[in-house]
Design a protein around this motif. Structure first.
Motif, PDB file in Angstrom:
ATOM      1  N   PHE A   1      28.992 -64.205  27.715  1.00  0.00           N
ATOM      2  CA  PHE A   1      28.364 -64.181  26.386  1.00  0.00           C
ATOM      3  C   PHE A   1      28.762 -65.419  25.589  1.00  0.00           C
ATOM      4  CE2 PHE A   1      28.374 -63.301  21.886  1.00  0.00           C
ATOM      5  CZ  PHE A   1      27.168 -62.635  21.658  1.00  0.00           C
ATOM      6  N   ALA A   2      30.061 -65.726  25.585  1.00  0.00           N
ATOM      7  CA  ALA A   2      30.557 -66.871  24.821  1.00  0.00           C
ATOM      8  C   ALA A   2      29.991 -68.190  25.355  1.00  0.00           C
ATOM      9  CB  ALA A   2      32.085 -66.897  24.856  1.00  0.00           C
ATOM     10  N   ILE A   3      29.933 -68.331  26.690  1.00  0.00           N
ATOM     11  CA  ILE A   3      29.416 -69.568  27.279  1.00  0.00           C
ATOM     12  C   ILE A   3      27.928 -69.734  26.969  1.00  0.00           C
ATOM     13  CG2 ILE A   3      29.166 -70.896  29.420  1.00  0.00           C
ATOM     14  CD1 ILE A   3      31.360 -69.071  30.608  1.00  0.00           C
ATOM     15  N   SER A   4      27.180 -68.632  27.061  1.00  0.00           N
ATOM     16  CA  SER A   4      25.748 -68.679  26.779  1.00  0.00           C
ATOM     17  C   SER A   4      25.479 -68.984  25.316  1.00  0.00           C
ATOM     18  CB  SER A   4      25.110 -67.340  27.163  1.00  0.00           C
ATOM     19  OG  SER A   4      23.747 -67.302  26.826  1.00  0.00           O
TER      20      SER A   4
ATOM     21  N   PHE B   1      22.180 -64.423  28.862  1.00  0.00           N
ATOM     22  CA  PHE B   1      23.528 -63.852  28.901  1.00  0.00           C
ATOM     23  C   PHE B   1      24.072 -63.487  27.526  1.00  0.00           C
ATOM     24  CE2 PHE B   1      23.356 -66.084  32.973  1.00  0.00           C
ATOM     25  CZ  PHE B   1      23.881 -65.121  33.825  1.00  0.00           C
ATOM     26  N   GLN B   2      23.378 -63.896  26.442  1.00  0.00           N
ATOM     27  CA  GLN B   2      23.884 -63.580  25.107  1.00  0.00           C
ATOM     28  C   GLN B   2      22.998 -62.593  24.356  1.00  0.00           C
ATOM     29  OE1 GLN B   2      23.323 -66.576  21.952  1.00  0.00           O
ATOM     30  NE2 GLN B   2      22.471 -67.924  23.533  1.00  0.00           N
ATOM     31  N   LYS B   3      21.914 -62.142  24.965  1.00  0.00           N
ATOM     32  CA  LYS B   3      21.037 -61.190  24.297  1.00  0.00           C
ATOM     33  C   LYS B   3      21.688 -59.814  24.276  1.00  0.00           C
ATOM     34  CE  LYS B   3      16.725 -63.577  25.454  1.00  0.00           C
ATOM     35  NZ  LYS B   3      15.434 -63.484  26.190  1.00  0.00           N
ATOM     36  N   VAL B   4      21.739 -59.196  23.090  1.00  0.00           N
ATOM     37  CA  VAL B   4      22.372 -57.893  22.949  1.00  0.00           C
ATOM     38  C   VAL B   4      21.346 -56.844  22.546  1.00  0.00           C
ATOM     39  CG1 VAL B   4      24.611 -58.887  22.351  1.00  0.00           C
ATOM     40  CG2 VAL B   4      22.994 -58.309  20.537  1.00  0.00           C
ATOM     41  N   HIS B   5      21.618 -55.595  22.917  1.00  0.00           N
ATOM     42  CA  HIS B   5      20.736 -54.490  22.562  1.00  0.00           C
ATOM     43  C   HIS B   5      20.861 -54.219  21.063  1.00  0.00           C
ATOM     44  CE1 HIS B   5      19.135 -50.366  22.412  1.00  0.00           C
ATOM     45  NE2 HIS B   5      18.521 -50.664  23.565  1.00  0.00           N
TER      46      HIS B   5
ATOM     47  N   VAL C   1      22.927 -56.555  27.526  1.00  0.00           N
ATOM     48  CA  VAL C   1      22.374 -55.734  28.603  1.00  0.00           C
ATOM     49  C   VAL C   1      22.175 -56.514  29.900  1.00  0.00           C
ATOM     50  CG1 VAL C   1      20.439 -54.285  29.326  1.00  0.00           C
ATOM     51  CG2 VAL C   1      21.273 -54.169  26.967  1.00  0.00           C
ATOM     52  N   SER C   2      21.361 -57.580  29.867  1.00  0.00           N
ATOM     53  CA  SER C   2      21.075 -58.320  31.101  1.00  0.00           C
ATOM     54  C   SER C   2      22.349 -58.934  31.674  1.00  0.00           C
ATOM     55  CB  SER C   2      20.027 -59.404  30.845  1.00  0.00           C
ATOM     56  OG  SER C   2      20.477 -60.328  29.869  1.00  0.00           O
TER      57      SER C   2
END
Length: 490
Positions: A353-356, A365-369, A376-377
């Motif tokens: 998440f942090a890298i994305s 990699f950083q998209k959140v529900h 999620v992904s």
């Protein structure tokens, strides 16, 4: 303004106050839901269980009873690094842990290389712990209902043989795959639920280990500690060489310290709680590791550890001559290892998440529900990879690779302390600071990590080099062009 290649490689992220959203290290959309107790339990959950339940089988044949020194050596090294983590987490309360610390101090390129180390460390650690879960589950089923999982469904396809790697078509280690799926489903429900569940499992785990200590010490035999050092040099592990080699094997169990720091974006009052959480987790872990190691070696000769499945359960069964203590411990181990795998996968997703978020890998990699605030992904991809490795590869190939990634991460964290002090001119800054100045403790930490690293196998160094090559190529082909630092600040 165009940047030169050197400027791009060494550009650093600004350190924003906690909760500020922008281009700084705390940019993002993760909710702060984790308190001090849950945070400490995340650290304990990622460490206690892994080193004790599994690696005694790998470490004792190398060091003999002196494996106690191996745990102590690893703990001292981790303790030195924990002090560095505590200062950096106070100054840089962001997710991503060592990656974020490196990005704020030594520059983007080395931060991405560090990210590669962390991804290797967390991914293989999750796979290795999930594999170990299988043996305790099988032991539990055998003692509880008299049924065991068929060999073809609990043994991997890729295993070490007398002449190198062997492939066994049709074999799969199914229990670890199922464990990873369960962890993934729980993580998709959100961090608060996952952290609460983990805290409950950790309390159960500590109670089970106390149960083990009480029974194992009743069968304690001091003769099992002589000779103290390994005297068999057929594999080059006699004396202190065996101690150091075993320390390298068990060192990955201290990954929990890094896991605490990966949660920086989701911790309440991170400047206070992250440093305290790291140091509290280290103390709890070290005390339990040493006690359980002494009790296990006192109850069973060192020669019996090699190749032993569900080792602690077998020790209790041998000491008491009854199956029910082994049943209780196996049940506790099943719960314990669930928590270790859960927390390790959690750490992997937060690093990605942090890298994305920094633009160095794709945005997916950083998209959140929107409801659970879970990536999620990101979580699904991590679980697929971890599950594939856990189901197909023997754990023997994974332990030292995880230690290599952990040691490298600890070295970078130690380097970051003097760099940050010089860069920020920390005089008068309140909060936790490494004692004896910015060079003594970080220097000792680096030396200790390199000392342990030197006795890891050549294969470990070769695989690590290949992985780092892939990471460097990824940076130059994608990361350097898509970095958010290429964009003007909003």
């Amino acid at each position: 303004m165009n940047q030169t290649l050197g400027q791009k490689l060494t550009r650093t992220k600004p350190i924003n106050p906690a909760g500020h959203h922008g281009h700084g290290l705390n940019s993002g959309a993760l909710a702060r839901t984790v308190g001090l107790f849950s945070l400490t339990m995340i650290g304990v959950g990622a460490t206690i269980g892994t080193g004790i339940f599994f690696t005694m089988v790998e470490a004792v044949p190398k060091a003999g009873p002196s494996v106690i020194l191996s745990f102590l050596m690893a703990a001292v090294t981790a303790g030195l690094t924990a002090l560095c983590y505590a200062e950096l987490s106070f100054r840089i309360p962001a997710s991503g842990s060592s990656y974020s610390f490196a990005y704020a101090t030594v520059g983007e390129f080395l931060a991405f290389v560090m990210a590669g180390c962390l991804l290797l460390e967390y991914g293989l650690a999750a796979s290795a712990t999930a594999i170990g879960w299988s043996s305790y589950l099988n032991n539990f089923l055998g003692n509880a209902v008299g049924w065991q999982i068929p060999e073809m469904l609990r043994s991997p396809m890729i295993v070490p043989g007398a002449h190198g790697v062997e492939f066994r078509p049709g074999h799969i280690n199914l229990p670890p795959v199922l464990l990873v799926i369960m962890c993934g489903l729980l993580l998709l429900r959100g961090t608060r639920e996952s952290a609460t569940t983990n805290a409950v499992m950790v309390v159960i785990k500590l109670a089970i280990l106390v149960f083990f200590l009480v029974i194992a010490f009743s069968g304690f035999d001091s003769a099992n500690f002589f000779p103290f050092f390994n005297t068999d040099n057929s594999k080059g592990f006699a004396g202190m060489t065996g101690v150091t080699a075993a320390a390298g094997t068990v060192f990955f169990s201290f990954i929990g310290l890094d896991t605490v720091a990966t949660a920086g974006d989701e911790v309440k009052n991170p400047q206070r709680n992250v440093p305290i959480g790291i140091l509290a987790a280290l103390v709890i872990v070290t005390v339990f590791y040493l006690l359980v190691a002494v009790a296990a070696l006192g109850a069973q000769p060192a020669a019996k550890f090699e190749g032993q499945e569900a080792g602690l359960s077998v020790i209790l069964q041998n000491v008491t001559g009854q199956a029910w203590p082994a049943l209780v411990l196996s049940a506790g181990a099943v719960i314990s290892v669930f928590s270790v795998t859960l927390v390790t996968i959690y750490g992997q997703t937060r690093i990605l998440f942090a890298i994305s978020r920094d633009g160095l890998i794709p945005k997916s990699f950083q998209k959140v529900h929107p409801r659970t605030q879970a990536p999620v992904s990101n979580t699904v991809i991590v679980c697929c990879v971890v599950g594939l490795v856990a189901g197909c590869v023997d754990a023997t190939y994974l332990w030292d690779m995880v230690s290599m990634g952990t040691l490298t991460a600890f070295i970078v964290v130690s380097l970051a302390v003097p760099v940050l002090r010089r860069k920020e001119n920390c005089k008068g800054v309140k909060g936790f600071r490494v004692p004896f100045g910015p060079y003594v403790v970080p220097g000792l930490s680096i030396f200790a990590c390199l000392y342990i690293m030197r006795d890891l196998s050549r294969t470990t160094f070769l695989v690590f080099f290949i992985w780092m090559t892939v990471a460097v190529l990824t940076y130059f082909l994608y990361g350097i062009r898509n970095s958010r630092l290429n964009q003007p600040a909003a």
